[in-house]
Scaffold this motif. Sequence first.
Motif, short mmCIF file in Angstrom:
data_model
loop_
_atom_site.label_atom_id
_atom_site.label_comp_id
_atom_site.label_asym_id
_atom_site.label_seq_id
_atom_site.Cartn_x
_atom_site.Cartn_y
_atom_site.Cartn_z
N GLN A 203 -6.64 -6.94 2.08
CA GLN A 203 -6.62 -5.79 2.98
C GLN A 203 -5.59 -4.76 2.51
N VAL A 204 -4.44 -5.26 2.06
CA VAL A 204 -3.41 -4.37 1.53
C VAL A 204 -3.91 -3.65 0.29
N HIS A 231 4.34 -10.37 6.63
CA HIS A 231 3.72 -10.74 5.36
C HIS A 231 2.93 -9.56 4.79
N ALA A 232 2.30 -8.78 5.66
CA ALA A 232 1.57 -7.60 5.17
C ALA A 232 2.53 -6.61 4.52
N ALA A 233 3.72 -6.44 5.12
CA ALA A 233 4.70 -5.51 4.55
C ALA A 233 5.15 -5.96 3.17
N GLN A 237 4.38 -3.78 -0.20
CA GLN A 237 5.42 -3.26 -1.07
C GLN A 237 5.28 -3.78 -2.49
N SER A 238 4.95 -5.06 -2.61
CA SER A 238 4.79 -5.65 -3.94
C SER A 238 3.61 -5.04 -4.69
N SER A 243 1.01 -1.46 -8.73
CA SER A 243 -0.08 -0.53 -9.03
C SER A 243 0.42 0.86 -9.37
N GLY A 244 1.67 1.17 -8.99
CA GLY A 244 2.18 2.52 -9.21
C GLY A 244 1.43 3.56 -8.40
N GLY A 245 0.86 3.13 -7.26
CA GLY A 245 0.04 4.02 -6.47
C GLY A 245 0.80 4.90 -5.49
#
Length: 874
Positions: A203-204, A231-233, A237-238, A243-245
């Motif tokens: 989802q992230v 955990h989503a955060a 962040q990781s 991805s450098g997005g």
Amino acid sequence: MWAFLRTTLLLVMLVYSCAASSPLYSSSCQLQGQFHLNGMHKAGDVILGGLFQVHFFSLFPDLSFTSEPQQPICHGFDVLGFRQAQTMAFAIDEINRNSNLLPTVTLGYRLYDNCVQLGIGFRAALSLVSGKEEQIILQESCAGTPPVLGIVGDSSSTRAIAISTVLGLYRVPMVSYFATCSCLSDRGKFPSFFRTIPSDAFQVRAVIQILKSFGWTWAGLLISDDDYGLHAARSFQSDLAQSGGGCLAYLEVLPWSNDPDELRRIVDVMRKSTARVVIVFAHESHMIDLMEEVVRQNVTGLQWIASEAWTSAAVLQTPRLLLYLGGTLGIAIRRGEIPGLRDFLLQIHPDLHQNNSYGNNLVKQFWEYTFECRFAPPPAGWVEAGGALCTGQEDLENVETEYMDISNLRSEYNVYKAVYALAYALHDMLQCEPGRGPFSGHSCGSLQRLEPWQLVYYLEKVNFTTSFGDQVSFDENGDVLPIYDIMNWLWLPDGRAEVQSVGEVKRSPFKGEELTLDEDKIYWNFESKKPPRSVCSESCPPGTRMARKKGEPVCCFDCIPCSEGKISNETDSMECTSCPDDFWSSPQRDHCVPKESEFLSYHEPLGVCLAATSLLGTFICAVVLGIFTYNHSTPIVRANNSELSFQLILSLKLCFLCSLLFIGRPQLWTCQLRHAAFGISFVLCVSCILVKTMVVLAVFKASKPGDGAKLKWFGAVQQRGTVLVLTSIQAAICTVWIVSSSPAPHKNTQYHNDKIVYECVVGSTVGFAVLLGYIGLLAILSFLLAFLARNLPDNFNEAKLITFSMLIFCAVWVAFVPAYISSPGKYADAVEVFAILASGFGLLVSLFGPKCYIILLRPERNTKKAIMGRTIKS
């Protein structure tokens, strides 16, 4: 803490009191207490368990520690949660009617309500795996099937973590339809956990792909203060860093307690931030509290991105909130179609007179909630049912309720797939041939002695396709092949909201992750009706490079123009690249262009002027030669050796022509020829002048008594021989120079970085110096001899002209040396050409100007008498 204490106390009640009825063969165990749970059940050969959210709230009595704790009371009926439970019942009923799937086995179910409480959900899970029989008989052979073979649930990541931690110890499979926490993919901690909903990790990544597709590199992140949000955060962040997005402008945790001061602070951060995109991984209840503060502060102009937890929250889709939430993009569980489900939902009916397959309190509660009636006086705290009595004859089909709306089956579709996953795994296990099984001794699982851990093995290998066309299989972490729908909140003109699908993101075994968006369908809640810009710093255009701002995220940067000679031809380039040697950066610094070529050209004014002057000098020489040829018998021409005069005119003509070799792009042959032609032609010229000077002195001395014999050394043959010898020396110097260290063309980039100066390097400075020195030596010798003969009688006054011409010649070439050394590139060639032309014209005018004047304008003076009588006249 109290929930934990209550859970601990009630777990103690599950301990059986066992008394030996037969010390050899059997024993009986008595259940000390039971949990009072809302649920539904149906008998079958194999029982599947289910955990669903059928009530919103629960009421726990106070603990006195002096008497047995009372059971909690659940209230706030959740129709959608009940429909999920009914979907599991439908799937089992459909499987039982399928002759191709488990044809010899009848499935049953036990479905319990978790009341959105960890303690109640945990009690329900333990009841499923341990059973609720008052007394059980343990045989020596331990034969028999466990109460449930697998569990469908839970709907919460937090509850799923707690329950699967315990179930994993005994390898009881649990297939969740709604728990998305990426932490549940840890196979070491949760060895028997599976799910039919993608994890938050995917989802992230889906959210990050949406950010990338619209160029949103600067966003805020709001999360709930639980396993789901935290955990989503971490995952967000990781993945965002890898991805450098983009970057996070802020990260805020939404409080459970609805703290107004904390919410005010969070919304104030959102209002002041330059980020126009807000991503929310939180629950519906968090969003309700947050939006109240957003409305109060009137924070508009934000693009919201919703996690699957609140994408379809109808409570937020009100005209009051659509002013702020309109245009929201959300990640939604895959929508599916389940043929026959509507007819099954219509069959539900509370039969009060017989204990049929439903005969459950949940069905009665649904009936009371839907028709606002009651079968009996409600217990304390029960608020759903109205005052009317239920008759059991109410018509469910004529009531408008969410329960019958099956146009948007999402979580139900995941429940459906979870049940089928367990069924296919059981089917594959029962298809095992004895002696060829995967377990110890190549054994197989049998219907008489089914073990949950055996089902885990087959769940890991299950692979089937639903009637809707979706492939279902689990990876090594128990995660299903992920697929999400991308939803958009459309604000209709009448003030209503419509959540429409505008794309999907999925991962296939062969193509990897794919994002598909129909941007023409997306509703943007902005005046421009276009996607907003959400960046910390605007993209650096080609011709610039990114320079990080100290102490700020990587998305905040300055755009620094590339320096000269370097370019960047991409947007947001991290560095500028140098152009190749023969290229230079364009004015925009976005591409390399060939460097300008600089040399003394025929296409520029300077080159044209010098070439024209050279040709003019050549023409004048030709004219003088013609005049002298026409008047070759006149005394003025014959005086002082006319043959040397003709040689001198021809050599001057060569001097003028050799200057043309210095104009144009240098080539190897022109570089070699220009200096050789220049040196030889000027030596020929100066040699003629030197011999003429020597002849003048010899004739004057021969006119004295006793010196006539010296003239034999200055005859015509000797004169020609002297000129030839002196010129041959220069030719030899040029030959040695060219052979040993030849002049050659050279691309010089030292003068100008953006230009290539084409020039001829002399090769050997010594050779060039010897060439010039030899010319200078002859010129100085000629000047000295002519200077000595300047006071001779007028009939020999050509010595004065030679003196003046050599004075001009020497002055020009003395000035040439420093000017040549200090002039760069083509100007050095121009200086040399100018020196050639100036000295050539100086010699031509000084030596032949007076004679041409007499021949053309004063012919009366062009007589022997006039020439010989000039001394007498004076």
